[in-house]
Design an enzyme around this catalytic site. Structure first.
Site, PDB file in Angstrom:
ATOM      1  N   ASP A   1       0.864  -1.175   0.000  1.00 16.88           N
ATOM      2  CA  ASP A   1       0.000   0.000   0.000  1.00 16.88           C
ATOM      3  C   ASP A   1       0.901   1.225   0.000  1.00 16.88           C
ATOM      4  O   ASP A   1       1.864   1.287   0.764  1.00 16.88           O
ATOM      5  CB  ASP A   1      -0.907  -0.008   1.239  1.00 16.88           C
TER       6      ASP A   1
ATOM      7  N   PHE B   1       3.768   5.825 -13.433  1.00 13.09           N
ATOM      8  CA  PHE B   1       2.310   5.741 -13.331  1.00 13.09           C
ATOM      9  C   PHE B   1       1.864   6.681 -12.219  1.00 13.09           C
ATOM     10  O   PHE B   1       2.692   7.272 -11.504  1.00 13.09           O
ATOM     11  CB  PHE B   1       1.878   4.292 -13.055  1.00 13.09           C
TER      12      PHE B   1
ATOM     13  N   LYS C   1      14.192   4.586 -11.190  1.00 17.51           N
ATOM     14  CA  LYS C   1      13.211   4.782 -10.108  1.00 17.51           C
ATOM     15  C   LYS C   1      13.490   3.791  -8.974  1.00 17.51           C
ATOM     16  O   LYS C   1      13.406   4.139  -7.800  1.00 17.51           O
ATOM     17  CB  LYS C   1      11.784   4.628 -10.649  1.00 17.51           C
TER      18      LYS C   1
ATOM     19  N   HIS D   1      10.440   4.697  -2.817  1.00 22.15           N
ATOM     20  CA  HIS D   1       9.782   4.173  -1.622  1.00 22.15           C
ATOM     21  C   HIS D   1       9.509   2.676  -1.754  1.00 22.15           C
ATOM     22  O   HIS D   1       9.745   1.900  -0.843  1.00 22.15           O
ATOM     23  CB  HIS D   1       8.471   4.942  -1.406  1.00 22.15           C
ATOM     24  N   ARG D   2       9.047   2.274  -2.938  1.00 28.93           N
ATOM     25  CA  ARG D   2       8.702   0.863  -3.161  1.00 28.93           C
ATOM     26  C   ARG D   2       9.966   0.000  -3.167  1.00 28.93           C
ATOM     27  O   ARG D   2       9.978  -1.081  -2.583  1.00 28.93           O
ATOM     28  CB  ARG D   2       7.954   0.742  -4.494  1.00 28.93           C
TER      29      ARG D   2
HETATM   30  P1  ITT Z   1      -3.345  -1.954  -5.448  1.00 29.84           P
HETATM   31  O1  ITT Z   1      -4.247  -2.873  -6.192  1.00 29.84           O
HETATM   32  O2  ITT Z   1      -1.966  -2.515  -5.247  1.00 29.84           O
HETATM   33  O3  ITT Z   1      -3.931  -1.423  -4.163  1.00 29.84           O
HETATM   34  P2  ITT Z   1      -3.449   0.847  -6.240  1.00 29.84           P
HETATM   35  O4  ITT Z   1      -3.089   1.537  -7.521  1.00 29.84           O
HETATM   36  O5  ITT Z   1      -4.820   1.049  -5.686  1.00 29.84           O
HETATM   37  O6  ITT Z   1      -3.112  -0.698  -6.457  1.00 29.84           O
HETATM   38  P3  ITT Z   1      -2.299   2.057  -3.831  1.00 29.84           P
HETATM   39  O7  ITT Z   1      -3.597   2.098  -3.135  1.00 29.84           O
HETATM   40  O8  ITT Z   1      -1.119   1.557  -3.063  1.00 29.84           O
HETATM   41  O9  ITT Z   1      -2.354   1.190  -5.170  1.00 29.84           O
HETATM   42  O10 ITT Z   1      -1.847   3.446  -4.438  1.00 29.84           O
HETATM   43  C1  ITT Z   1      -2.407   4.647  -4.077  1.00 29.84           C
HETATM   44  C2  ITT Z   1      -2.306   5.618  -5.217  1.00 29.84           C
HETATM   45  O11 ITT Z   1      -0.992   6.152  -5.259  1.00 29.84           O
HETATM   46  C3  ITT Z   1      -2.620   5.063  -6.601  1.00 29.84           C
HETATM   47  O12 ITT Z   1      -3.379   6.007  -7.307  1.00 29.84           O
HETATM   48  C4  ITT Z   1      -1.267   4.898  -7.237  1.00 29.84           C
HETATM   49  O13 ITT Z   1      -1.325   5.116  -8.628  1.00 29.84           O
HETATM   50  C5  ITT Z   1      -0.447   5.984  -6.546  1.00 29.84           C
HETATM   51  N1  ITT Z   1       0.928   5.531  -6.425  1.00 29.84           N
HETATM   52  C6  ITT Z   1       1.371   4.501  -5.657  1.00 29.84           C
HETATM   53  N2  ITT Z   1       2.678   4.307  -5.839  1.00 29.84           N
HETATM   54  C7  ITT Z   1       3.075   5.236  -6.730  1.00 29.84           C
HETATM   55  C8  ITT Z   1       4.300   5.522  -7.358  1.00 29.84           C
HETATM   56  O14 ITT Z   1       5.382   4.801  -7.137  1.00 29.84           O
HETATM   57  N3  ITT Z   1       4.334   6.535  -8.224  1.00 29.84           N
HETATM   58  C9  ITT Z   1       3.240   7.262  -8.501  1.00 29.84           C
HETATM   59  N4  ITT Z   1       2.044   7.037  -7.980  1.00 29.84           N
HETATM   60  C10 ITT Z   1       1.952   6.023  -7.104  1.00 29.84           C
END
Ligand code: ITT
Length: 179
Positions: free
Chosen positions: A60, A136, A157, A162-163
């Site tokens: 998350d 993304f 990246k 963070h990831r």
């Molecule tokens: P899951 O099915 O894994 O939950 P998700 O896209 O809903 O996919 P999150 O809830 O973790 O994932 O992400 C929250 C938001 O933050 C989501 O709109 C992502 O696109 C964005 N986000 C997460 N990691 C990001 C990154 O590395 N760079 C840019 N945006 C990111």
């Protein structure tokens, strides 16, 4: 082999570059409404572990903008779908303090075992425009050293993100356990 439960192809591609043997499972899980990413991940990992037979991982993540007191934070997915990057740029118009960070919480579990969690952050700035089409989500508006994450290849990246930090911590834990 690890199952990575996520609906997000970008996340999977980044995780795949770190872990060789990863299988994406787009089966969804309950993302509870909570104040922290840790609570969302702790709940989610229990659910996916009960549904899949094998090592499972979820992650998350959220964007926390200092001038917006941490918004969108745990609401990052909803905010990305609704107002999107242009909406965040609008909220940041005429705001001088641009600092922000991404946070990632990865949770991992094996059948019959307690889950473990690892965290990672990357600190940077919200730019004044969207740049790049490589990542993304919020990548085009998040800048580190004047380059947006959207302008970076996955390998770049993954050197700072963070990831990558949370997932490398999990990798180290798995390797240390092997002995
Ligand atoms: P899951 O099915 O894994 O939950 P998700 O896209 O809903 O996919 P999150 O809830 O973790 O994932 O992400 C929250 C938001 O933050 C989501 O709109 C992502 O696109 C964005 N986000 C997460 N990691 C990001 C990154 O590395 N760079 C840019 N945006 C990111």
């Amino acid at each position: 082999m690890i199952y990575f439960v996520t609906s997000n192809k970008g996340k999977h591609a980044e995780a795949r570059a770190l872990f060789g043997d990863l299988v994406q499972k787009d089966i969804g899980y309950t993302e509870i409404q909570a104040d922290t990413l840790e609570e969302v991940a702790a709940y989610g990992i229990k659910e996916v572990a009960s549904r899949l037979d094998g090592p499972v991982m979820i992650e998350d993540a959220g964007l926390f903008v200092d001038a917006l007191k941490g918004f969108p934070g745990v609401y990052s997915a909803y905010v990305q779908k609704t107002i999107g990057n242009s909406g965040i740029l609008r909220l940041m118009e005429r705001v001088e303090k641009r600092s922000a960070y991404f946070k990632s919480v990865v949770a991992y579990a094996e059948p019959g075992q307690e889950s473990v969690m690892f965290k990672g952050e990357v600190h940077g700035k919200i730019g004044f425009e969207e740049r790049g089409r490589k990542g993304f989500g919020y990548d085009p508006i998040f800048y580190v050293d004047d380059i947006s994450l959207g302008e970076m290849e996955i390998e770049e990246k993954n050197r700072i993100s963070h990831r990558a930090a949370s997932m490398n911590a999990l990798k180290e834990w798995l390797e240390a356990r092997k002995g």
